[in-house]
Scaffold this motif. Structure first.
Motif, short mmCIF file in Angstrom:
data_model
loop_
_atom_site.label_atom_id
_atom_site.label_comp_id
_atom_site.label_asym_id
_atom_site.label_seq_id
_atom_site.Cartn_x
_atom_site.Cartn_y
_atom_site.Cartn_z
N GLY A 257 35.37 30.34 35.97
CA GLY A 257 36.26 29.92 34.99
C GLY A 257 36.53 28.34 34.60
O GLY A 257 35.77 27.52 35.45
N ALA A 258 37.02 28.05 33.75
CA ALA A 258 37.32 26.55 33.50
C ALA A 258 37.80 25.74 34.79
O ALA A 258 38.55 26.28 35.69
N THR A 259 37.41 24.53 34.62
CA THR A 259 37.61 23.50 35.74
C THR A 259 39.06 23.64 36.28
O THR A 259 39.64 23.46 37.31
N ASP A 260 40.02 23.45 35.08
CA ASP A 260 41.49 23.51 35.21
C ASP A 260 41.84 25.11 35.16
O ASP A 260 41.46 25.58 34.14
N PRO A 261 42.56 25.48 36.26
CA PRO A 261 42.93 26.65 36.58
C PRO A 261 43.95 27.26 35.32
O PRO A 261 44.03 28.51 34.87
N LYS A 262 44.81 26.40 34.87
CA LYS A 262 45.66 26.83 33.89
C LYS A 262 44.87 26.94 32.55
O LYS A 262 45.54 27.71 31.51
N LYS A 263 43.69 26.58 32.16
CA LYS A 263 42.73 26.90 31.12
C LYS A 263 41.86 27.93 31.47
O LYS A 263 41.20 28.61 30.54
N ALA A 264 41.73 28.39 32.55
CA ALA A 264 40.85 29.40 33.06
C ALA A 264 41.09 30.86 32.57
O ALA A 264 42.50 31.22 32.71
N ALA A 265 40.28 31.59 32.11
CA ALA A 265 40.54 32.90 31.61
C ALA A 265 41.02 33.97 32.76
O ALA A 265 40.55 33.79 34.02
N ALA A 266 41.87 35.04 32.63
CA ALA A 266 42.14 35.89 33.41
C ALA A 266 40.81 36.69 33.95
O ALA A 266 39.99 36.89 33.29
N GLY A 267 41.03 36.87 35.31
CA GLY A 267 39.84 37.39 35.81
C GLY A 267 38.81 36.65 36.56
O GLY A 267 37.90 37.08 37.13
N THR A 268 38.85 35.25 36.23
CA THR A 268 38.17 34.25 36.82
C THR A 268 38.64 33.69 38.28
O THR A 268 39.90 34.01 38.52
N LEU A 269 37.76 33.46 38.91
CA LEU A 269 38.20 32.75 40.44
C LEU A 269 39.22 31.88 39.94
O LEU A 269 40.40 31.93 40.84
N ARG A 270 39.09 30.91 39.27
CA ARG A 270 40.09 29.82 39.35
C ARG A 270 41.39 30.24 38.81
O ARG A 270 42.59 29.86 39.10
N HIS A 271 41.38 31.08 37.68
CA HIS A 271 42.71 31.69 37.21
C HIS A 271 43.62 32.49 38.26
O HIS A 271 44.58 32.44 38.46
N ASP A 272 42.75 33.33 38.97
CA ASP A 272 43.30 34.44 39.87
C ASP A 272 43.50 33.74 41.16
O ASP A 272 44.67 34.14 41.82
N PHE A 273 42.94 32.50 41.71
CA PHE A 273 43.08 31.91 43.00
C PHE A 273 43.48 30.68 43.21
O PHE A 273 43.76 30.14 44.36
N ALA A 274 43.51 29.85 42.06
CA ALA A 274 43.62 28.24 42.31
C ALA A 274 44.90 27.90 41.39
O ALA A 274 45.41 28.60 40.57
#
Ligand code: CMP
Length: 142
Positions: free
Chosen positions: A90-107
């Motif tokens: 997902g996107a570098t910034d977890p706040k912009k990462a889509a649901a279901g991506t590592l960064r959204h879910d875990f960061a």
């Protein structure tokens, strides 16, 4: 085409005990782990790995964070492995990462964003060489 890419599970995700959950996502996407190593990066290693960012304002914090605990480094192999791994992260910034991506879910933040992945074929080759040299890979035999 079948490609290889370098993935790093960063100190925040290792500390949260997420290595297995992250590996399961790679495997579910059809990516194979063909090399892996857990290590504590030295300041020299982290600085050299991220040398392209040397002039960026976040460089010092990035090196400090990446040396704050062990990381899990792996080579992923598969069809379009470079883009697939980036989609999984997902996107570098977890706040912009889509649901279901590592960064959204875990960061939690752009600085502590769970994972790194090579951004193109040239960087993938250089980053794999950086951690595993020319013969540190275990290709499929069956
Ligand atoms: P990574 O893919 O490991 O590459 C460089 C890292 O720098 C990036 O993930 C982020 O964790 C971190 N970083 C911190 N601030 C920024 C920023 N403003 N833009 C890009 N990367 C940043």
């Amino acid at each position: 085409a079948v490609e290889r890419t370098l993935s790093i599970i960063k100190p925040d995700a290792v500390a949260k005990n997420l290595i297995g959950q992250i590996y399961a996502r790679f495997e579910a996407a059809g990516l194979r782990i063909v090399a892996a190593r857990m290590l504590q990066l030295s300041e020299e290693q982290a600085g050299a790995f991220y040398a392209v960012h040397k002039e960026r304002p976040f460089y010092k914090d990035l090196v400090t964070f990446m040396t704050s605990g062990p990381v899990m480094v792996q080579v992923l192999e598969g069809e379009s492995a470079i883009q697939k791994n980036r989609d999984i992260m997902g996107a570098t910034d977890p706040k912009k990462a889509a649901a279901g991506t590592l960064r959204h879910d875990f960061a939690d933040s752009v600085d502590e964003n769970a994972a790194h992945g090579s951004d193109g074929p040239e960087t993938a080759a250089a980053e794999i060489e950086f951690f595993f040299g020319r013969d540190g890979i275990c290709p499929r035999t069956r």
